[in-house]
Each structure stands twice: as structure tokens, then as C-alpha cells.
Design a protein around this motif. Structure first.
Motif, PDB file in Angstrom:
ATOM      1  N   THR A 108       2.359 -16.103  -6.712  1.00 51.76           N
ATOM      2  CA  THR A 108       3.243 -16.046  -7.886  1.00 51.76           C
ATOM      3  C   THR A 108       3.959 -14.711  -8.032  1.00 51.76           C
ATOM      4  OG1 THR A 108       1.510 -15.241  -9.402  1.00 51.76           O
ATOM      5  CG2 THR A 108       1.681 -17.636  -9.076  1.00 51.76           C
ATOM      6  N   GLY A 109       3.662 -13.752  -7.145  1.00 52.50           N
ATOM      7  CA  GLY A 109       4.271 -12.434  -7.285  1.00 52.50           C
ATOM      8  C   GLY A 109       3.606 -11.563  -8.329  1.00 52.50           C
ATOM      9  N   ASP A 110       2.394 -11.930  -8.775  1.00 49.87           N
ATOM     10  CA  ASP A 110       1.645 -11.152  -9.763  1.00 49.87           C
ATOM     11  C   ASP A 110       0.959  -9.990  -9.045  1.00 49.87           C
ATOM     12  OD1 ASP A 110       0.011 -10.077 -11.666  1.00 49.87           O
ATOM     13  OD2 ASP A 110      -1.207 -11.878 -11.970  1.00 49.87           O
ATOM     14  N   ASN A 111       1.401  -8.768  -9.322  1.00 52.30           N
ATOM     15  CA  ASN A 111       0.884  -7.586  -8.626  1.00 52.30           C
ATOM     16  C   ASN A 111      -0.170  -6.829  -9.422  1.00 52.30           C
ATOM     17  OD1 ASN A 111       2.572  -7.942  -6.368  1.00 52.30           O
ATOM     18  ND2 ASN A 111       4.286  -6.995  -7.462  1.00 52.30           N
ATOM     19  N   SER A 112      -0.759  -7.477 -10.433  1.00 51.62           N
ATOM     20  CA  SER A 112      -1.706  -6.784 -11.302  1.00 51.62           C
ATOM     21  C   SER A 112      -2.994  -6.382 -10.580  1.00 51.62           C
ATOM     22  CB  SER A 112      -2.039  -7.649 -12.518  1.00 51.62           C
ATOM     23  OG  SER A 112      -2.611  -8.889 -12.129  1.00 51.62           O
ATOM     24  N   HIS A 113      -3.266  -6.966  -9.426  1.00 57.91           N
ATOM     25  CA  HIS A 113      -4.468  -6.623  -8.661  1.00 57.91           C
ATOM     26  C   HIS A 113      -4.146  -5.794  -7.410  1.00 57.91           C
ATOM     27  CE1 HIS A 113      -6.954 -10.238 -10.409  1.00 57.91           C
ATOM     28  NE2 HIS A 113      -6.618  -9.332 -11.315  1.00 57.91           N
ATOM     29  N   VAL A 114      -2.897  -5.417  -7.246  1.00 61.46           N
ATOM     30  CA  VAL A 114      -2.462  -4.771  -6.008  1.00 61.46           C
ATOM     31  C   VAL A 114      -2.331  -3.262  -6.210  1.00 61.46           C
ATOM     32  CG1 VAL A 114      -0.685  -4.683  -4.221  1.00 61.46           C
ATOM     33  CG2 VAL A 114      -1.238  -6.868  -5.317  1.00 61.46           C
ATOM     34  N   LEU A 115      -3.340  -2.527  -5.788  1.00 57.19           N
ATOM     35  CA  LEU A 115      -3.245  -1.070  -5.814  1.00 57.19           C
ATOM     36  C   LEU A 115      -2.170  -0.650  -4.817  1.00 57.19           C
ATOM     37  CD1 LEU A 115      -4.660   1.567  -6.943  1.00 57.19           C
ATOM     38  CD2 LEU A 115      -5.914   1.587  -4.756  1.00 57.19           C
ATOM     39  N   PRO A 116      -1.142   0.085  -5.238  1.00 58.19           N
ATOM     40  CA  PRO A 116      -0.042   0.398  -4.319  1.00 58.19           C
ATOM     41  C   PRO A 116      -0.526   1.099  -3.052  1.00 58.19           C
ATOM     42  CG  PRO A 116       0.570   0.949  -6.565  1.00 58.19           C
ATOM     43  CD  PRO A 116      -0.889   0.598  -6.596  1.00 58.19           C
ATOM     44  N   THR A 117       0.113   0.775  -1.951  1.00 58.49           N
ATOM     45  CA  THR A 117      -0.251   1.462  -0.710  1.00 58.49           C
ATOM     46  C   THR A 117       0.066   2.947  -0.796  1.00 58.49           C
ATOM     47  OG1 THR A 117       1.866   1.002   0.376  1.00 58.49           O
ATOM     48  CG2 THR A 117       0.126  -0.654   0.604  1.00 58.49           C
ATOM     49  N   ASP A 118       1.043   3.324  -1.582  1.00 58.18           N
ATOM     50  CA  ASP A 118       1.325   4.747  -1.770  1.00 58.18           C
ATOM     51  C   ASP A 118       0.155   5.446  -2.452  1.00 58.18           C
ATOM     52  OD1 ASP A 118       3.489   6.877  -1.562  1.00 58.18           O
ATOM     53  OD2 ASP A 118       2.990   6.994  -3.709  1.00 58.18           O
ATOM     54  N   THR A 119      -0.514   4.748  -3.366  1.00 61.55           N
ATOM     55  CA  THR A 119      -1.713   5.300  -3.999  1.00 61.55           C
ATOM     56  C   THR A 119      -2.823   5.481  -2.973  1.00 61.55           C
ATOM     57  OG1 THR A 119      -1.139   4.199  -6.073  1.00 61.55           O
ATOM     58  CG2 THR A 119      -3.405   4.953  -5.833  1.00 61.55           C
ATOM     59  N   GLN A 120      -2.948   4.530  -2.062  1.00 57.91           N
ATOM     60  CA  GLN A 120      -3.957   4.660  -1.000  1.00 57.91           C
ATOM     61  C   GLN A 120      -3.672   5.901  -0.153  1.00 57.91           C
ATOM     62  OE1 GLN A 120      -4.673   0.869   1.094  1.00 57.91           O
ATOM     63  NE2 GLN A 120      -3.765  -0.184  -0.669  1.00 57.91           N
ATOM     64  N   LYS A 121      -2.416   6.117   0.160  1.00 55.30           N
ATOM     65  CA  LYS A 121      -2.030   7.313   0.930  1.00 55.30           C
ATOM     66  C   LYS A 121      -2.422   8.579   0.183  1.00 55.30           C
ATOM     67  CE  LYS A 121       1.743   9.078   0.117  1.00 55.30           C
ATOM     68  NZ  LYS A 121       3.181   9.298  -0.184  1.00 55.30           N
ATOM     69  N   ASN A 122      -2.095   8.645  -1.113  1.00 62.57           N
ATOM     70  CA  ASN A 122      -2.417   9.837  -1.904  1.00 62.57           C
ATOM     71  C   ASN A 122      -3.923  10.051  -2.002  1.00 62.57           C
ATOM     72  OD1 ASN A 122       0.326  10.223  -2.326  1.00 62.57           O
ATOM     73  ND2 ASN A 122       0.332   9.179  -4.313  1.00 62.57           N
ATOM     74  N   THR A 123      -4.680   8.961  -2.062  1.00 56.32           N
ATOM     75  CA  THR A 123      -6.139   9.062  -2.099  1.00 56.32           C
ATOM     76  C   THR A 123      -6.672   9.672  -0.807  1.00 56.32           C
ATOM     77  OG1 THR A 123      -6.184   7.083  -3.502  1.00 56.32           O
ATOM     78  CG2 THR A 123      -8.263   7.770  -2.522  1.00 56.32           C
ATOM     79  N   ASP A 124      -6.079   9.301   0.324  1.00 61.02           N
ATOM     80  CA  ASP A 124      -6.466   9.907   1.599  1.00 61.02           C
ATOM     81  C   ASP A 124      -6.351  11.429   1.534  1.00 61.02           C
ATOM     82  OD1 ASP A 124      -6.753   7.317   2.528  1.00 61.02           O
ATOM     83  OD2 ASP A 124      -4.867   7.312   3.648  1.00 61.02           O
ATOM     84  N   TYR A 125      -5.231  11.916   1.016  1.00 57.54           N
ATOM     85  CA  TYR A 125      -5.016  13.361   0.939  1.00 57.54           C
ATOM     86  C   TYR A 125      -5.997  14.018  -0.031  1.00 57.54           C
ATOM     87  CZ  TYR A 125      -0.562  12.484   3.329  1.00 57.54           C
ATOM     88  OH  TYR A 125       0.410  12.100   4.232  1.00 57.54           O
ATOM     89  N   ALA A 126      -6.203  13.375  -1.186  1.00 63.14           N
ATOM     90  CA  ALA A 126      -7.091  13.960  -2.195  1.00 63.14           C
ATOM     91  C   ALA A 126      -8.523  14.056  -1.689  1.00 63.14           C
ATOM     92  CB  ALA A 126      -7.035  13.139  -3.476  1.00 63.14           C
ATOM     93  N   PHE A 127      -8.983  13.023  -0.988  1.00 66.10           N
ATOM     94  CA  PHE A 127     -10.355  13.050  -0.480  1.00 66.10           C
ATOM     95  C   PHE A 127     -10.504  14.048   0.668  1.00 66.10           C
ATOM     96  CE2 PHE A 127     -11.234   9.773  -3.303  1.00 66.10           C
ATOM     97  CZ  PHE A 127     -12.560   9.358  -3.224  1.00 66.10           C
TER      98      PHE A 127
END
Length: 293
Positions: free
Chosen positions: A50-69
Motif C-alpha cells: 500500500t506504500g505505507d512507510n510507517s515501519h520503514v526505517l530510512p536507509t539513510d538512517t542506517q548509514k548514519n547509525t553505522d557512523y555513530a556506532f
């Protein structure tokens, strides 16, 4: 009628270089050079249907998490880094029930002085960690692009022949391959306290020793010898997976130049090549539990 099957999404090949200042020998710097890929799965059907992105953590957030960790953890072993990231995504995102973290590590060797390094050519250290809310955690590490060669002590003969077979049997050949090896940790040894660096060194040494010390009648025989040796030498592991392309070396015909070729001059063929793959398991290896496809 169609249904949505297994699916996942993530951020691929995030380049992370972490320098730890003054933490190495004699106050020198330490460096980790990683290629990081994350892949998340869980309750994501809404995004597809349905295009509902409420459960989709952005891939850009995943990238930023890599750097933060990378900042928070320091120059740790890649397995420790991947474990922390995988657990973070599963624990903080309720719809996400499974995280697959893949890390390639490129080696650097020290030069004179505390801050200088040279990039190692060739092999790449690998690790894949899966954190699953129901199935638990599993770690598969290894090495890829490790090129090895024996100038002799290899044969290949006794194979079936049919009307399409043109290859001659050989009792003395050069044997070369570019090793891709993965080793699975036993569940009880796959944690932050595991000495992953020691396991990597021991498994790599065992692999190289088996390749060098095996008189080979086929690359399949060499594959089994390498897997068997790794499991014998490294008790923390329960399975070894190997992919060995046969890097063919063919004798050059020097007769047109009035010269003999007593197994001295070869040309290295690029493709096509034989590809030998297999797994070697300890007798008491636990079920894989979590698939690593």
C-alpha cells in the motif's frame, strides 16, 4: 492471485574508516577500514502493498547509525561492530525482527612512525552477523580474494570422458585458486567476548597450511583438506564454507621457437574457469538455524 514473499531492505556498502588515536603500540594510531551493509526484515508488507512507510526505517538512517556506532565503539573487531549494529536495529525498531549486517574489512599495515600505514593488497576479511528476535544470533566470518598457488604436487586424471571431452589427463600441474572461505561460529562462542582476531588468524593459518601441505589430485580434495584443517585447529568453529575458482595455468607451446618447456613457462587464463564449492561440518555442528542467503 499472488502473495508477497520474503523481503528485506537496507543500505549497501557504506564506507567507514575509523581511526583510534594513540591506542596502538607505543601510542600509535589504530585504523579500521570497513565496507558495511545492513539489511532489515520484519513487518514490512504495508510498504510493498500500500506504500505505507510507517515501519520503514530510512536507509539513510542506517548509514548514519553505522557512523555513530563506529565513533562509540572505537576500532573494535568487525564482528563486535556488526553485533552491536544488528542488536540495535532489532531492539529499537519494533517492526524489525531480523537484521543482517555484513562487514568487509580492508587491511592496512604499519609503516615507520605512529601514524603511517600502507593498504594491504589482495585478501579481504569478511563477517556476516544475523540478529533474529526469535531465532537468536549467528556469526559467519571469513576471508575472500586470497590467491594461493602450488607450482607442483597437483594432478588431475581418471575423470570420465565422452564425445565432448578434449582435455588431457595430467600427472603434474600448477594449482592456483582465489579462496573465498567462511567459517561459522558455534553459538556458545559467538559473543562480544570472543577473541575474533585470534580466530581469524588461526583459521587463515590453518587454511594456508592445508593448501600447501596437501598433495592434490583435485581441487575438491584441497577444499576438503582446508575445511577439515580449520575445524581441527579452531574449536570455536563448527562449519567451513569454501568457494574455489580454478585459476588455470596452461603451458605455453615453445616448440615454434625451437625451445622446450619443462613445466617452466605458463600463461594464466582469465576465464572460463572451474568453480568448486562445498561445506565441511564438524560431526557435532548444530543446525544452522538462521539461513545466510
Amino acid at each position: 492471485m499472488v502473495t508477497l514473499g520474503f523481503n528485506r531492505y537496507g543500505k549497501a556498502e557504506v564506507r567507514v574508516v575509523r581511526v583510534s588515536r594513540g591506542t596502538g603500540p607505543d601510542g600509535s594510531d589504530e585504523i579500521r577500514d570497513w565496507n558495511v551493509s545492513s539489511s532489515l526484515s520484519g513487518d514490512l508488507a504495508g510498504s510493498h502493498l500500500t506504500g505505507d512507510n510507517s515501519h520503514v526505517l530510512p536507509t539513510d538512517t542506517q548509514k548514519n547509525t553505522d557512523y555513530a556506532f563506529a565513533k562509540r565503539l572505537g576500532a573494535v573487531e568487525p564482528e563486535v561492530y556488526a553485533l552491536a549494529l544488528g542488536r540495535h536495529f532489532v531492539q529499537t525498531q519494533e517492526p524489525i525482527t531480523r537484521a543482517r549486517m555484513s562487514v568487509e574489512e580492508f587491511g592496512w599495515r604499519r609503516l615507520s612512525g605512529p601514524h603511517s600505514f600502507a593498504r594491504d593488497a589482495g585478501s579481504v576479511r569478511t563477517t556476516t552477523v544475523i540478529v533474529d528476535r526469535e531465532l537468536g544470533t549467528s556469526i559467519v566470518s571469513g576471508i575472500k580474494d586470497l590467491t594461493v598457488l602450488n607450482t607442483t604436487n597437483s594432478e588431475f586424471w581418471g575423470f570420465p570422458r565422452d564425445e565432448y571431452t578434449t582435455m588431457a589427463e595430467t600427472r603434474d600441474r600448477m594449482l592456483a585458486t582465489q579462496v573465498s572461505a567462511q567459517w561459522r561460529f558455534r553459538p556458545e562462542t559467538a559473543g562480544e567476548d570472543t577473541d575474533f582476531a585470534a580466530v581469524y588468524a588461526q583459521a587463515t593459518e590453518a587454511l594456508l597450511a592445508a593448501f600447501a601441505q596437501t598433495y592434490s589430485y583435485s581441487l575438491q580434495q584441497s577444499l576438503y583438506a582446508m575445511g577439515e584443517r580449520i575445524l581441527a585447529d579452531v574449536p570455536a568453529l563448527c562449519e567451513v564454507r569454501l568457494a574455489l575458482p580454478n585459476k588455470h595455468h596452461f603451458l605455453v607451446d615453445l616448440q615454434p621457437f625451437g625451445l622446450t618447456n619443462d613445466n617452466e613457462v605458463y600463461y594464466a587464463a582469465d576465464r572460463p574457469y572451474g568453480l568448486i564449492e562445498g561445506r565441511v561440518l564438524a560431526d557435532d555442528a548444530p543446525d544452522e538455524g538462521i539461513a545466510f542467503s
